[in-house]
Scaffold this active site. Structure first.
Site, PDB file in Angstrom:
ATOM      1  N   ASP A   8       0.862  -1.176   0.000  1.00 25.43           N
ATOM      2  CA  ASP A   8       0.000   0.000   0.000  1.00 25.43           C
ATOM      3  C   ASP A   8       0.904   1.234   0.000  1.00 25.43           C
ATOM      4  O   ASP A   8       2.137   1.115  -0.074  1.00 25.43           O
ATOM      5  CB  ASP A   8      -0.925  -0.040   1.218  1.00 25.43           C
ATOM      6  CG  ASP A   8      -2.219   0.742   1.008  1.00 25.43           C
ATOM      7  OD1 ASP A   8      -2.305   1.505   0.030  1.00 25.43           O
ATOM      8  OD2 ASP A   8      -3.132   0.597   1.843  1.00 25.43           O
ATOM      9  N   HIS A  60      -2.589   0.017  -3.757  1.00 24.91           N
ATOM     10  CA  HIS A  60      -3.102   1.341  -3.397  1.00 24.91           C
ATOM     11  C   HIS A  60      -3.992   1.919  -4.483  1.00 24.91           C
ATOM     12  O   HIS A  60      -3.616   1.961  -5.655  1.00 24.91           O
ATOM     13  CB  HIS A  60      -1.945   2.312  -3.143  1.00 24.91           C
ATOM     14  CG  HIS A  60      -2.402   3.715  -2.886  1.00 24.91           C
ATOM     15  ND1 HIS A  60      -3.031   4.084  -1.712  1.00 24.91           N
ATOM     16  CD2 HIS A  60      -2.354   4.829  -3.659  1.00 24.91           C
ATOM     17  CE1 HIS A  60      -3.342   5.375  -1.770  1.00 24.91           C
ATOM     18  NE2 HIS A  60      -2.945   5.846  -2.944  1.00 24.91           N
ATOM     19  N   HIS A 104      -1.450   0.936   6.684  1.00 26.92           N
ATOM     20  CA  HIS A 104      -1.901   2.002   7.574  1.00 26.92           C
ATOM     21  C   HIS A 104      -2.921   1.462   8.564  1.00 26.92           C
ATOM     22  O   HIS A 104      -3.472   0.371   8.377  1.00 26.92           O
ATOM     23  CB  HIS A 104      -2.524   3.144   6.771  1.00 26.92           C
ATOM     24  CG  HIS A 104      -3.599   2.675   5.832  1.00 26.92           C
ATOM     25  ND1 HIS A 104      -4.886   2.402   6.229  1.00 26.92           N
ATOM     26  CD2 HIS A 104      -3.553   2.400   4.501  1.00 26.92           C
ATOM     27  CE1 HIS A 104      -5.603   1.989   5.203  1.00 26.92           C
ATOM     28  NE2 HIS A 104      -4.808   1.971   4.117  1.00 26.92           N
ATOM     29  N   HIS A 115      -7.607   4.801   7.565  1.00 22.30           N
ATOM     30  CA  HIS A 115      -8.912   4.609   6.935  1.00 22.30           C
ATOM     31  C   HIS A 115      -9.087   3.121   6.651  1.00 22.30           C
ATOM     32  O   HIS A 115      -8.155   2.336   6.828  1.00 22.30           O
ATOM     33  CB  HIS A 115      -9.035   5.404   5.621  1.00 22.30           C
ATOM     34  CG  HIS A 115      -8.151   4.906   4.527  1.00 22.30           C
ATOM     35  ND1 HIS A 115      -6.805   5.199   4.455  1.00 22.30           N
ATOM     36  CD2 HIS A 115      -8.407   4.102   3.464  1.00 22.30           C
ATOM     37  CE1 HIS A 115      -6.269   4.625   3.390  1.00 22.30           C
ATOM     38  NE2 HIS A 115      -7.232   3.935   2.767  1.00 22.30           N
TER      39      HIS A 115
END
Length: 274
Positions: A8, A60, A104, A115
């Site tokens: 990502d 991503h 993340h 998120h």
């Protein structure tokens, strides 16, 4: 030894806000370069540690971020969108381990650009257990009996991974200061860290158990507004809980739950109301 790598962008060092991860923004090309450099570091260390084949899945957004002309020549890249299994496209029983790079923290948690899939997701659950992208992807790996060996990203991501996967090796390349600021390692220092952590993760691979997903899992997504929930509820088989923005789907296995998540989140972004 065959290793699967999902990479990502938000968890790459130096990338702290949307200008680094959205095409057309002023820092996006820098973000691509830093992302590709981190991928190459891990790939090189993995080959040096005995890996014979490494598949890299660009994970991503539209999944065309990695600069293939700069990627390690022995790696193979899965690039592009639409992918039936998105961030875990190409993952199957043939792999000895998986590595999640540049990840993340999940939505509604501390972390740089935290998120879960889209801005419309407030929280996501599998059988009542809250998960983010990391957790859901790890469950898919577990479905194929593939352990997650390494997770890199900020300190919030590392904490999430360690809570979810006992014994997993984590590489903290930046420390969150807010959702759009971080104390970052330089790329040179990050390369040293990722090299060491990749070697450690592969050395310890026999100690890590795959994250086994539940049978007939119930996926529940809590959306940020009712309009998003209404759109998600258009998918057959879903249930919108009265008085909430939560939509549930009972799946036959984690693979079906994963694809249901993709459909529900894609439907949800069709509303422009907040």
């Amino acid at each position: 030894m065959k290793v699967y790598t999902s990479i990502d962008m938000e968890g790459i060092t130096g990338l702290v806000d949307l200008t680094f991860v959205h095409p057309g923004e002023r820092n996006y090309y820098r973000g691509q370069q830093l992302m590709t450099a981190e991928a190459n570091t891990v790939i090189s260390a993995a080959f040096q540690s005995g890996c014979k084949e490494i598949i890299v899945n660009d994970s991503h957004s539209k999944m065309t971020n990695l600069l293939i002309e700069e990627l390690h020549k022995e790696a193979k890249l899965i690039s592009g969108d639409v992918k039936p299994y998105s961030m875990v496209q190409g993952l199957d029983h043939s792999f000895d381990g998986a590595m999640f790079l540049g990840y993340h923290a999940r939505a509604s948690q501390k972390g740089v650009m935290s998120h879960t899939m889209t801005s419309g997701v407030k929280r996501m659950f599998i059988n009542g257990k809250e998960v983010g992208e990391l957790g859901l992807n790890a469950y898919v790996a577990g479905f194929y009996s593939v352990p997650v060996l390494l997770v890199s990203g900020d300190d919030a991501t590392a904490s999430e991974a360690e809570e979810l996967i006992p014994g997993v090796t984590t590489a903290v390349v930046k420390e969150q200061q807010s959702r759009s600021a971080a104390l970052c390692f330089t790329p040179a220092k990050t390369a040293e860290l990722l090299t060491d952590k990749t070697i450690e993760a592969i050395h310890n691979r026999a100690k890590i158990k795959p994250l086994e997903p539940p049978e007939n899992p119930v996926l529940t997504i809590e959306f940020t507004n009712y309009g998003e929930a209404e759109w998600a509820n258009l998918m057959p088989g879903t249930t919108l809980e009265e008085g909430t923005t939560s939509v549930s789907f009972k799946a036959k296995d984690i693979l079906e739950a994963y694809q249901a998540m993709l459909v529900m989140t894609e439907l949800a972004v069709r509303t422009s109301f907040s």
